[in-house]
Design a protein around this motif. Sequence first.
Motif, PDB file in Angstrom:
ATOM      1  N   ARG A 115       0.506   4.010   9.478  1.00 48.71           N
ATOM      2  CA  ARG A 115       1.286   4.755   8.477  1.00 48.71           C
ATOM      3  C   ARG A 115       2.715   4.225   8.911  1.00 48.71           C
ATOM      4  O   ARG A 115       3.291   4.256   9.799  1.00 48.71           O
ATOM      5  CB  ARG A 115       0.927   6.141   8.674  1.00 48.71           C
ATOM      6  N   ARG A 157       6.968   5.102   7.024  1.00 48.81           N
ATOM      7  CA  ARG A 157       7.699   5.970   6.316  1.00 48.81           C
ATOM      8  C   ARG A 157       9.261   5.315   6.107  1.00 48.81           C
ATOM      9  O   ARG A 157       9.690   5.053   7.322  1.00 48.81           O
ATOM     10  CB  ARG A 157       7.895   7.274   6.618  1.00 48.81           C
ATOM     11  N   THR A 209       6.262   6.151   1.431  1.00 52.84           N
ATOM     12  CA  THR A 209       5.350   6.169   2.453  1.00 52.84           C
ATOM     13  C   THR A 209       4.238   5.369   2.175  1.00 52.84           C
ATOM     14  O   THR A 209       3.615   5.424   1.071  1.00 52.84           O
ATOM     15  CB  THR A 209       5.026   7.940   2.867  1.00 52.84           C
ATOM     16  N   GLY A 210       3.651   4.763   3.222  1.00 52.30           N
ATOM     17  CA  GLY A 210       2.485   4.293   2.754  1.00 52.30           C
ATOM     18  C   GLY A 210       1.600   3.841   3.920  1.00 52.30           C
ATOM     19  O   GLY A 210       1.986   4.520   5.284  1.00 52.30           O
ATOM     20  N   SER A 211       0.464   3.291   3.945  1.00 54.48           N
ATOM     21  CA  SER A 211      -0.398   2.926   5.221  1.00 54.48           C
ATOM     22  C   SER A 211      -1.001   1.481   4.912  1.00 54.48           C
ATOM     23  O   SER A 211      -1.112   0.914   4.061  1.00 54.48           O
ATOM     24  CB  SER A 211      -1.573   3.826   5.145  1.00 54.48           C
ATOM     25  N   HIS A 241       0.952  -1.292   0.131  1.00 53.45           N
ATOM     26  CA  HIS A 241      -0.012  -0.080  -0.155  1.00 53.45           C
ATOM     27  C   HIS A 241       0.756   1.197   0.041  1.00 53.45           C
ATOM     28  O   HIS A 241       0.815   2.204   0.928  1.00 53.45           O
ATOM     29  CB  HIS A 241      -0.930  -0.017   1.238  1.00 53.45           C
ATOM     30  N   ILE A 242       1.744   1.502  -0.908  1.00 55.81           N
ATOM     31  CA  ILE A 242       2.820   2.620  -0.987  1.00 55.81           C
ATOM     32  C   ILE A 242       1.583   3.756  -1.488  1.00 55.81           C
ATOM     33  O   ILE A 242       0.886   3.563  -2.626  1.00 55.81           O
ATOM     34  CB  ILE A 242       3.826   2.419  -1.977  1.00 55.81           C
ATOM     35  N   GLU A 243       1.806   5.025  -0.808  1.00 61.33           N
ATOM     36  CA  GLU A 243       0.952   6.092  -1.255  1.00 61.33           C
ATOM     37  C   GLU A 243       1.978   7.197  -1.922  1.00 61.33           C
ATOM     38  O   GLU A 243       1.378   7.832  -2.769  1.00 61.33           O
ATOM     39  CB  GLU A 243       0.374   6.829  -0.042  1.00 61.33           C
ATOM     40  N   ARG A 244       3.206   6.937  -1.656  1.00 59.01           N
ATOM     41  CA  ARG A 244       4.042   8.091  -2.174  1.00 59.01           C
ATOM     42  C   ARG A 244       5.563   7.441  -2.010  1.00 59.01           C
ATOM     43  O   ARG A 244       6.023   6.821  -1.318  1.00 59.01           O
ATOM     44  CB  ARG A 244       4.062   9.212  -1.170  1.00 59.01           C
ATOM     45  N   TRP A 298      -3.672  -1.676   7.101  1.00 59.99           N
ATOM     46  CA  TRP A 298      -5.143  -1.706   8.095  1.00 59.99           C
ATOM     47  C   TRP A 298      -4.941  -3.006   8.376  1.00 59.99           C
ATOM     48  O   TRP A 298      -4.646  -4.131   8.058  1.00 59.99           O
ATOM     49  CB  TRP A 298      -6.292  -1.655   6.941  1.00 59.99           C
ATOM     50  N   VAL A 347      -5.845   2.349  11.128  1.00 60.88           N
ATOM     51  CA  VAL A 347      -4.740   2.769  10.142  1.00 60.88           C
ATOM     52  C   VAL A 347      -3.397   3.173  10.786  1.00 60.88           C
ATOM     53  O   VAL A 347      -3.096   3.278  11.859  1.00 60.88           O
ATOM     54  CB  VAL A 347      -5.380   3.907   9.488  1.00 60.88           C
TER      55      VAL A 347
END
Length: 193
Positions: free
Chosen positions: A106, A108, A47-49, A9-12, A51, A104
């Motif tokens: 998070r 990094r 960065t990611g998150s 779940h990479i967000e950035r 669950w 959640v």
Amino acid sequence: MIGGWEPAHIERIASLESRRLAVLPVAGLSGDLHQDLGRGALAVEITGSLWGDETRDDFLAELRAKFQAGEPVDFVADIVKESELEQVLIEELSFEEDASAPEVFRYRLVLREYTEPPEPPGLGADLGVELDAELDLLAELGLDGLDLPAIAADVPQVGDLLSPVKEAADSLKENLSNAGSLLSPLAALFGGS
């Protein structure tokens, strides 16, 4: 992929490349002189998150094991395709949970390019082998050129180096031995003995 493991779940993802510049101020020059010391190690931030508790625990176990090992790991990502980045060290980890979203988690990661250090020069048995004949010749020439008995014969006798100051030292010692009696009135004045 980080050492065969894929962060979930990479967000950035971001990369940072920089030059190492030495700034040299020069008197009378407007601005500074810069010397380029080459490219610095490439950094990649992910960065990611996630669950759920189980997903979080598995993620932490996998990532912390790689981080604590401190070993370089293989790295593949599209963002660094042209940079020839092959191995990284996990430089930094940070994790965060927020009470407003308790499920959640998070994360990094900061990855730093790893460069294999050069082999240290060895001091093995072959040190100076190619110079053996030349060193032997130089040693022979040097010792043959020295007339050691003639050098030792011209050394003057030194004698007693303190004899010129012995008389003055004895006089100083005698004069200072009476100094204690001169200060006895002051000692009596201040209540000493």
